[in-house]
Scaffold this motif. Structure first.
Motif, PDB file in Angstrom:
ATOM      1  N   ALA A 111       0.837  -1.196   0.000  1.00 42.20           N
ATOM      2  CA  ALA A 111       0.000   0.000   0.000  1.00 42.20           C
ATOM      3  C   ALA A 111       0.870   1.245   0.000  1.00 42.20           C
ATOM      4  CB  ALA A 111      -0.914   0.004   1.221  1.00 42.20           C
ATOM      5  N   SER A 143       2.293  -5.404   4.139  1.00 46.78           N
ATOM      6  CA  SER A 143       1.720  -6.039   5.332  1.00 46.78           C
ATOM      7  C   SER A 143       1.222  -7.415   4.930  1.00 46.78           C
ATOM      8  CB  SER A 143       0.588  -5.206   5.923  1.00 46.78           C
ATOM      9  OG  SER A 143      -0.467  -5.063   5.004  1.00 46.78           O
ATOM     10  N   LEU A 144       1.075  -8.234   5.921  1.00 45.70           N
ATOM     11  CA  LEU A 144       0.791  -9.646   5.658  1.00 45.70           C
ATOM     12  C   LEU A 144      -0.486 -10.067   6.365  1.00 45.70           C
ATOM     13  CD1 LEU A 144       1.887 -12.459   4.630  1.00 45.70           C
ATOM     14  CD2 LEU A 144       2.985 -12.659   6.848  1.00 45.70           C
ATOM     15  N   SER A 145      -1.254 -10.870   5.708  1.00 44.14           N
ATOM     16  CA  SER A 145      -2.393 -11.512   6.356  1.00 44.14           C
ATOM     17  C   SER A 145      -2.389 -12.983   6.016  1.00 44.14           C
ATOM     18  CB  SER A 145      -3.720 -10.886   5.912  1.00 44.14           C
ATOM     19  OG  SER A 145      -4.014  -9.754   6.669  1.00 44.14           O
ATOM     20  N   MET A 146      -2.790 -13.760   6.973  1.00 46.42           N
ATOM     21  CA  MET A 146      -2.877 -15.207   6.750  1.00 46.42           C
ATOM     22  C   MET A 146      -4.351 -15.554   6.626  1.00 46.42           C
ATOM     23  SD  MET A 146      -0.179 -15.693   9.755  1.00 46.42           S
ATOM     24  CE  MET A 146      -0.172 -17.466   9.936  1.00 46.42           C
ATOM     25  N   LEU A 147      -4.698 -16.165   5.526  1.00 47.63           N
ATOM     26  CA  LEU A 147      -6.097 -16.476   5.248  1.00 47.63           C
ATOM     27  C   LEU A 147      -6.291 -17.975   5.387  1.00 47.63           C
ATOM     28  CD1 LEU A 147      -6.409 -14.274   2.028  1.00 47.63           C
ATOM     29  CD2 LEU A 147      -6.878 -13.601   4.381  1.00 47.63           C
ATOM     30  N   PRO A 200     -10.926 -11.052   0.714  1.00 45.23           N
ATOM     31  CA  PRO A 200      -9.589 -10.648   1.171  1.00 45.23           C
ATOM     32  C   PRO A 200      -9.607  -9.383   2.019  1.00 45.23           C
ATOM     33  CG  PRO A 200      -9.619 -11.051  -1.195  1.00 45.23           C
ATOM     34  CD  PRO A 200     -11.040 -11.019  -0.738  1.00 45.23           C
ATOM     35  N   ARG A 201     -10.625  -8.570   1.870  1.00 42.78           N
ATOM     36  CA  ARG A 201     -10.652  -7.335   2.656  1.00 42.78           C
ATOM     37  C   ARG A 201     -10.800  -7.644   4.131  1.00 42.78           C
ATOM     38  NH1 ARG A 201     -15.285  -3.960   1.581  1.00 42.78           N
ATOM     39  NH2 ARG A 201     -16.358  -5.945   1.794  1.00 42.78           N
ATOM     40  N   THR A 202     -11.621  -8.623   4.429  1.00 40.26           N
ATOM     41  CA  THR A 202     -11.947  -8.887   5.830  1.00 40.26           C
ATOM     42  C   THR A 202     -11.401 -10.215   6.310  1.00 40.26           C
ATOM     43  OG1 THR A 202     -14.016  -9.989   5.242  1.00 40.26           O
ATOM     44  CG2 THR A 202     -14.077  -7.590   5.537  1.00 40.26           C
ATOM     45  N   SER A 203     -10.837 -11.008   5.433  1.00 41.17           N
ATOM     46  CA  SER A 203     -10.390 -12.369   5.736  1.00 41.17           C
ATOM     47  C   SER A 203     -11.564 -13.285   6.028  1.00 41.17           C
ATOM     48  CB  SER A 203      -9.405 -12.407   6.914  1.00 41.17           C
ATOM     49  OG  SER A 203      -8.347 -11.523   6.710  1.00 41.17           O
ATOM     50  N   SER A 204     -12.754 -12.828   5.775  1.00 38.40           N
ATOM     51  CA  SER A 204     -13.933 -13.652   6.016  1.00 38.40           C
ATOM     52  C   SER A 204     -13.964 -14.809   5.023  1.00 38.40           C
ATOM     53  CB  SER A 204     -15.195 -12.804   5.872  1.00 38.40           C
ATOM     54  OG  SER A 204     -16.336 -13.612   5.997  1.00 38.40           O
ATOM     55  N   THR A 205     -14.182 -15.994   5.542  1.00 41.70           N
ATOM     56  CA  THR A 205     -14.100 -17.191   4.722  1.00 41.70           C
ATOM     57  C   THR A 205     -15.389 -17.989   4.765  1.00 41.70           C
ATOM     58  OG1 THR A 205     -11.727 -17.365   5.146  1.00 41.70           O
ATOM     59  CG2 THR A 205     -12.824 -19.343   4.345  1.00 41.70           C
ATOM     60  N   LEU A 263      -1.319  -0.518   7.366  1.00 45.27           N
ATOM     61  CA  LEU A 263      -1.324  -1.855   7.961  1.00 45.27           C
ATOM     62  C   LEU A 263       0.089  -2.369   8.266  1.00 45.27           C
ATOM     63  CD1 LEU A 263      -4.150  -3.746   6.058  1.00 45.27           C
ATOM     64  CD2 LEU A 263      -4.292  -2.261   8.038  1.00 45.27           C
ATOM     65  N   ALA A 286     -18.735  -8.747   7.226  1.00 44.60           N
ATOM     66  CA  ALA A 286     -18.331 -10.073   7.694  1.00 44.60           C
ATOM     67  C   ALA A 286     -16.846 -10.059   8.026  1.00 44.60           C
ATOM     68  CB  ALA A 286     -18.614 -11.109   6.615  1.00 44.60           C
ATOM     69  N   LEU A 287     -16.500 -10.740   9.088  1.00 48.42           N
ATOM     70  CA  LEU A 287     -15.118 -10.754   9.555  1.00 48.42           C
ATOM     71  C   LEU A 287     -14.546 -12.158   9.435  1.00 48.42           C
ATOM     72  CD1 LEU A 287     -15.705  -8.605  12.750  1.00 48.42           C
ATOM     73  CD2 LEU A 287     -14.659  -7.839  10.625  1.00 48.42           C
ATOM     74  N   GLY A 288     -13.245 -12.226   9.400  1.00 44.52           N
ATOM     75  CA  GLY A 288     -12.599 -13.511   9.235  1.00 44.52           C
ATOM     76  C   GLY A 288     -12.505 -14.322  10.505  1.00 44.52           C
ATOM     77  N   ARG A 348      -5.197 -10.886  14.588  1.00 42.25           N
ATOM     78  CA  ARG A 348      -5.879 -10.379  13.390  1.00 42.25           C
ATOM     79  C   ARG A 348      -6.605  -9.091  13.739  1.00 42.25           C
ATOM     80  NH1 ARG A 348      -9.244 -14.479   9.961  1.00 42.25           N
ATOM     81  NH2 ARG A 348      -7.193 -14.696   8.984  1.00 42.25           N
ATOM     82  N   VAL A 365     -12.684  -2.047   3.701  1.00 37.62           N
ATOM     83  CA  VAL A 365     -12.179  -2.848   4.802  1.00 37.62           C
ATOM     84  C   VAL A 365     -10.809  -3.392   4.420  1.00 37.62           C
ATOM     85  CG1 VAL A 365     -12.618  -4.801   6.328  1.00 37.62           C
ATOM     86  CG2 VAL A 365     -14.534  -3.546   5.327  1.00 37.62           C
ATOM     87  N   SER A 381      -7.585  -5.841   6.216  1.00 40.09           N
ATOM     88  CA  SER A 381      -7.273  -6.703   7.362  1.00 40.09           C
ATOM     89  C   SER A 381      -5.809  -7.083   7.346  1.00 40.09           C
ATOM     90  CB  SER A 381      -8.127  -7.984   7.309  1.00 40.09           C
ATOM     91  OG  SER A 381      -9.496  -7.670   7.306  1.00 40.09           O
ATOM     92  N   THR A 437      -3.283 -10.061   9.332  1.00 42.65           N
ATOM     93  CA  THR A 437      -3.252 -11.226  10.209  1.00 42.65           C
ATOM     94  C   THR A 437      -1.804 -11.666  10.383  1.00 42.65           C
ATOM     95  OG1 THR A 437      -5.341 -11.930   9.237  1.00 42.65           O
ATOM     96  CG2 THR A 437      -4.173 -13.534  10.578  1.00 42.65           C
ATOM     97  N   ASN A 455       4.255 -10.130  10.638  1.00 48.25           N
ATOM     98  CA  ASN A 455       4.330  -8.779  10.112  1.00 48.25           C
ATOM     99  C   ASN A 455       5.461  -7.989  10.749  1.00 48.25           C
ATOM    100  OD1 ASN A 455       2.059  -7.674   8.180  1.00 48.25           O
ATOM    101  ND2 ASN A 455       1.158  -9.344   9.384  1.00 48.25           N
ATOM    102  N   ILE A 509       8.662  -8.542   8.911  1.00 46.47           N
ATOM    103  CA  ILE A 509       8.856  -8.108   7.525  1.00 46.47           C
ATOM    104  C   ILE A 509       9.963  -7.067   7.489  1.00 46.47           C
ATOM    105  CG2 ILE A 509       7.815  -6.866   5.587  1.00 46.47           C
ATOM    106  CD1 ILE A 509       5.160  -8.105   6.322  1.00 46.47           C
TER     107      ILE A 509
END
Lengths: 560, 598
Positions: free
Chosen positions: A277, A295-299, A334-339, B105, B546-548, B573, B584, B586, B588, B593, B596
């Motif tokens: 970003a 930045s990193l996210s784990m899905l 991917p925005r919210t990691s909601s699966t 983030l 909705a959230l992960g 997260r 939104v 996110s 995690t 992180n 990095i």
């Protein structure tokens, strides 16, 4: 079929027309794999370090010869161009021979375009290039190391080559040497983003894959540091990144330009989302800092994810992931990691995402995002169609099961032509392959006769065709889609006079308006033996063979 | 008391925590009042011109039933905390604090000390304080940097209270927090004294800590609004920490709240006033100050007992007010007077179930649930002259709690002790003849808590639910309603309300800095509900995100247009929601992180 005995006609008159009469004191020719350029074939002979370019539109099939660097080790088509890329490792030098540095060389199909030679500081053996052919990354491929070479080398040393620019000369050297930081691993592969604009500036990213981490390079800004993203929380895990998807849809977002990378790694049940970003609210950092932040996210994506695909745009962008271990299809925002994860009946290993209408909802006439799910490793005898838009609301109802005649071993998506080809790893019997119509959801099994079959290859140039070798002199083909005068799934065959080793379709028509199939004929004497077949109208009567082209100007070239 | 204080600026959040209207009360977990039993003295109102028509039970007589106390909830101490730009998360198992940049983030992981567990941020600033439980130290983070030397703090400390100006903090042990969702080992709470606090002087040039001894069992720390002093509410009384005077360890001056005191009561105290114009009639008094000075008598009342609760301090740090749990007694403490002459108490006409103070510190508001009355008491004169008391009798309404809006314009009265579905909005600044001065609102479900947005335009009402599933077969619509989770948004000017039923408990919540949106978190791990719900406070339109992972915390960032939603995830997260465009993002894996390199 007309055969051109080039060696005879041009150079080897003293030795008669018999190719058995080639001097036996010569070093046998050693070819790198044949390269199909856009409209011609290229061959690189290692001993003579010579490239031979054959234009099928040339009635005489006289090769154009271009010297390449010493000890060529890789030759490929430069993507999106009509150029050959040759990587050479050079020679160390001795009392007798001068040192010749390693180099990367471009050779254009157009002889008037000068060849570009990019000298390299190290003898790299890994070559990766961007989809647009603008950049190449050279690295030390762990799998390709020469065990006899005892010289020290830095496995994390790279050479970044801007192929769109001439060698060196500018503010930054070209190639640009780069030793990336290491968390103990070495590069295993390099993936490239498509070229895109990031906050209005052109970019191409390279992602170097190593065990437990990836390294992100901004190829358009080589004076900026690399970004190293760890994937494993501790040293006990072993995650090998394999697949990278790029989502650049929001790269010019007016408020927060961002790019997302999705990385699948063997050994991990998470998909790693790396978000790059740009903060428009603060002054852009100056080099060597990057002007974007990672930045990193784990899905969470189920157990043993095996394939992933992006679909949708904007806030409706979703990541679809199939996981073989859990037999699930996960739809991730991917925005919210909601699966949303739903069980599937097969341990699918591959996803083919496409847009189409569905026979299950004929009232919906607007094409929607759907997917074909195929198991290519566990022996399932069915495939699944998933209506992706409905997965998040209706779950398993959005899945539809279709039987297969055999167990798939691979699938070739040709989404732009509305089909996918499922291969079964065998080329005889009633189920050699199946052609899937993605819209009508019809599965057409294609059989093959007896006998030991050779390779089958998909000619992805539209209208696509399957080429199948019978292991000897025969080539059969199948129209995957209809073409002028020929129906969809129509078949044909051509028999040549020599046994066939491989076929390579050229990407575009040559100057004579014909597009050709390059047929590598068996060549026990290593003198060069290739046949050009009209790819659209294959006919043995119009096929032409260049035999012995590696001996062109053999004597004039001295003693290679 | 069961209210959420929203007036002090940016961070408008969180779990249902009782706070004072005039000054921060950190860690307050005062046991709520019990009702009945106390003398029912006559804090009466005058006849007025109110036009309020009770929705039900008009003329209901004083009902001396025993009601349960009003309810409160506590912080989750391990939840992320918002600064202005950064969010701070303590990672006790990794000895680190993760600092998340809300703008991009990016996460920075800072090693603070052994087992950083309790973390607090300065309101509106990117300054975080974290107690390293294993080392008995406090680390101070400014932006993404850490002050180089942690300061030693009292060993049992589990709570950080920060002065409004961010220049001082008090680190102390709150017994009510033991056993909360922390990783603190029990050995840290078994030994030592509860009476030690650390006074922290915060400075980027070097933080300093001074140990002070206070009264037994601190339960709250209150600051004067200028940040010059802190007052520690203890079982023994109120310990004063005047920062300028603290140069070395010592014993903080304490004002004991026990012992006899002169009480000021009305001569006609004790008589219920049902059916009178100022009491149980069908109208509500408009709040004209009583002219009952001639009835005032001074008498000595027995020494009060019980822990003072609902402690508030005037912004200038001059006075503190409190009530005694389960009694009609209110306490006024002159924090500047000698200890033995500092306390004044009055008895109201019935037990006080809630006590609050307006932000200016000029009035205290006491709720008399047994009489359905709100009594406004001028400070300090209302403790000496009953003429400085104003009474709003709200006959027919059951009210036990009050929430005062940010500038003191509105008081919202309700009860959490009974399944009463109505609340009353009092416009404290409206004229007597103003028809909108008193508005009763039927919100259709029983009330758990009320929060008023900083702009005083709307209130968010969280509801209770009755036992049982709303989806059970054979139940009527009313039962479905009772059994459902939900919340309401209410426009304070006219009482327009919208009820929203939810799939899970709507808690915690946040209201954005400038009151554009409210957000509630819905979490039901069994049903897989993981939602952040936004409420447009101008249109009352609601949208789900909705959230992960299961959400556990939310707060508004003060520097931009985002709220963060912390979520339960083994790697950490957090999601950021931009309320201006619904975007939104996110992140995690805080530890990854933090590693990095870029």
């Amino acid at each position: 079929m007309r055969r051109r005995f080039l060696a005879l006609s041009l150079l080897l008159l003293p030795f008669s027309a018999c190719h058995d009469a080639i001097p036996d004191n010569s070093t046998p020719n050693a070819l790198l794999p044949t390269v199909a350029l856009a409209d011609r074939a290229a061959f690189v002979e290692k001993n003579s370090h010579m490239a031979f370019l054959l234009d099928p539109a040339d009635k005489a099939l006289v090769p154009r010869m271009v010297s390449v660097g010493k000890a060529p080790i890789a030759a490929v088509k430069r993507n999106a161009t009509n150029q050959l890329l040759v990587l050479s490792s050079g020679t160390r030098g001795s009392a007798k021979d001068a040192l010749v540095p390693a180099q990367l060389q471009t050779i254009d199909a157009d002889a008037t375009v000068p060849s570009a030679v990019y000298p390299l500081a190290s003898s790299f053996d890994g070559l990766a290039q961007s989809a647009d052919g603008g950049f190449a990354v050279l690295y030390h491929a762990a799998a390709a190391q020469d065990s006899t070479n005892t010289a020290l080398f830095n496995p994390n040393e790279l050479a970044l080559v801007n192929l769109a620019s001439p060698p060196s000369g500018n503010a930054l050297p070209n190639p640009y040497p780069k030793s990336i930081r290491s968390f103990g691993g070495v590069p295993a592969d390099v993936k490239f983003s498509p070229s895109f604009t990031f906050a209005g500036k052109p970019r191409t990213l390279a992602v170097v894959l190593a065990q437990n981490y990836v390294t992100i390079l901004d190829l358009g800004n080589l004076d900026r540091t690399e970004i190293t993203v760890p994937l494993s929380p501790d040293s006990t895990s072993s995650f090998m990144p394999r697949q990278v998807l790029f989502d650049t849809a929001n790269s010019n977002d007016p408020t927060t330009p961002n790019v997302n990378l999705y990385i699948r790694a063997d050994g991990s049940n998470d998909i790693f989302q790396v978000t790059l970003a740009i903060d428009l609210g603060t002054p852009a950092p100056t080099p060597p800092s990057n002007d974007f932040h990672a930045s990193l996210s784990m899905l969470a994506a189920g157990t043993t994810p095996s394939d992933l695909a992006l679909y949708g745009t904007g806030v409706d962008t979703r990541l679809a992931v199939v996981a073989t271990g859990s037999r699930t299809l996960a739809i991730i925002d991917p925005r919210t990691s909601s699966t949303t994860s739903i069980p599937i009946s097969i341990p699918a290993t591959q996803l083919v995402v496409f847009k189409a209408t569905s026979p299950s909802t004929p009232s919906v006439t607007i094409p929607e995002d759907r997917a074909l799910l195929v198991d290519t490793s566990s022996g399932s005898n069915s495939v699944l169609f998933a209506d992706l838009k409905s997965i998040e609301t209706t779950g398993g109802i959005a899945l539809h099961d279709y039987p297969l005649g055999a167990s798939a071993t691979s699938v070739v998506p040709l989404v732009d032509q509305g089909i996918a080809v499922i291969m079964f790893g065998k080329y005889t019997g009633v189920s050699a392959l199946t052609v899937v119509d993605l819209t009508s959801r019809t599965l057409s099994p294609i059989g093959s006769g007896g006998g030991q079959a050779g390779a089958t290859m998909i000619d992805t140039q539209s209208p696509s065709r399957v080429w199948s070798l019978d292991g000897s002199n025969g080539i059969s083909y199948l129209n995957l889609v209809a073409r002028d005068g020929q129906a969809r799934l129509a078949t044909g065959e051509v028999w040549l006079d020599q046994s066939i080793a491989d076929v390579l379709p050229l990407g575009q028509a040559s100057s004579d308006k014909h597009r050709y199939l390059v047929v590598d004929q068996n060549d026990p004497n290593s003198v060069g033996n290739v046949t050009f077949l009209d790819a659209d109208n294959p006919d043995r009567t119009t096929a032409r063979t260049a035999y012995g082209f590696l001996l062109t100007n053999y004597l004039e070239r001295g003693n290679p | 008391m069961n209210k959420i204080y929203l007036g002090l600026g940016a961070v408008v959040t969180v779990a249902l925590v009782g706070c004072s209207g005039a000054a921060n009360v950190a860690g307050s977990s005062s046991p709520s009042e019990s009702s009945g039993g106390g003398p029912s003295k006559g804090a009466a109102g005058s006849n007025g011109s109110g036009d309020f028509i009770p929705a039900a039970d008009a003329g209901m007589p004083f009902a001396p039933v025993v009601l349960p106390p009003e309810q409160e909830q506590n912080f989750d101490f391990l939840a992320p905390r918002a600064g202005a730009r950064y969010v701070y998360v303590a990672n006790p198992t990794r000895d680190t604090v993760s600092i998340i940049d809300s703008t991009n983030l990016a996460i920075t992981e800072v090693t603070t000390g052994d087992t950083p567990t309790y973390l607090a941020t300065v309101v509106g600033q990117d300054v975080a304080l974290v107690i390293n439980v294993g080392a008995h130290t406090l680390s101070v983070l400014r932006g993404i940097a850490m002050d180089p030397v942690p300061v030693a703090v009292v060993p049992k400390a589990n709570t950080i209270s920060i002065a409004p100006d961010g220049l001082h903090a008090v680190v102390w042990f709150d017994a009510s927090q033991t056993g909360a969702t922390t990783t603190q080992t029990s050995t840290t709470t078994l030994t030592g004294s509860t009476q030690d606090v650390s006074v922290i002087t915060l400075s980027s040039a070097g933080d300093q800590a001074t140990s002070m001894t206070v009264g037994y069992q601190p339960s709250a720390v209150v600051f004067s609004s200028d940040g010059a002093a802190a007052f520690v509410v203890t079982d023994d009384g109120i310990s004063s920490l005047r920062f300028a005077a603290i140069t070395k360890p010592g014993i903080a001056p304490i004002t004991h709240l026990t012992g006899s005191a002169v009480a000021l009561v009305r001569s006609d105290a004790g008589a219920p006033e049902a059916g009178t114009a100022d009491g149980g009639g069908s109208s509500v008094d408009g709040g004209t100050p009583l002219d009952l000075g001639k009835d005032t008598i001074a008498t000595t009342v027995p020494p009060g007992t019980g822990t003072p609760i609902d402690v508030s301090v005037t912004p200038d740090g001059h006075y503190a007010i409190a009530r005694r749990d389960g009694t009609a007694e209110l306490l006024l403490v002159d924090l500047t007077a000698p200890p033995n002459s500092a306390v004044t108490s009055i008895l109201l006409s019935s037990p006080v179930t809630d006590l609050d103070m307006n932000p200016a510190g000029t009035q205290a508001f006491a709720v008399l649930r047994d009489e359905s009355k709100l009594v406004a008491i001028d400070l300090p004169d209302g403790f000496a002259d009953i003429a400085h008391q104003t009474v709003w009798p709200l006959a027919g309404e059951t009210i036990g709690s009050v929430t005062i809006s940010a500038s003191g314009k509105f008081a919202v009265l309700y009860t959490t002790a009974l399944p009463i579905t109505s609340l009353v909005i009092l416009n404290l600044q409206a004229g007597v003849a103003d028809a909108s001065r008193v508005v009763a609102v039927d919100v259709r479900k029983a009330i758990r808590a009320v929060a008023i947005a900083p702009d005083e335009q709307t209130a968010l009402v969280l509801h209770t639910k009755t036992a049982g599933s709303p989806t059970a077969t054979g139940i009527d619509q009313a039962t479905v309603l009772d059994r459902s989770f939900g919340y309401s948004v209410v426009r304070l000017a006219d009482g327009v309300a919208k009820l929203q039923l939810t799939s899970a408990d709507p808690n915690p919540f946040a209201i954005t800095t400038h009151s554009e949106f409210a957000f509630v978190l819905l979490r039901d791990d069994t049903a897989g509900v993981r939602i952040a719900e936004s409420i447009d406070l101008s249109s009352f339109q609601i949208a789900d995100f909705a959230l992960g992972s299961p959400p556990n915390s939310i707060a508004a960032m003060s520097s931009d247009t985002q709220v963060f939603v912390g979520q339960v995830h083994p790697e950490g997260r957090i999601s950021f929601i931009d309320w201006t465009n619904g975007q939104v993002s996110s992140v995690t894996g805080f530890a990854l992180n933090g590693r990095i390199q870029q």
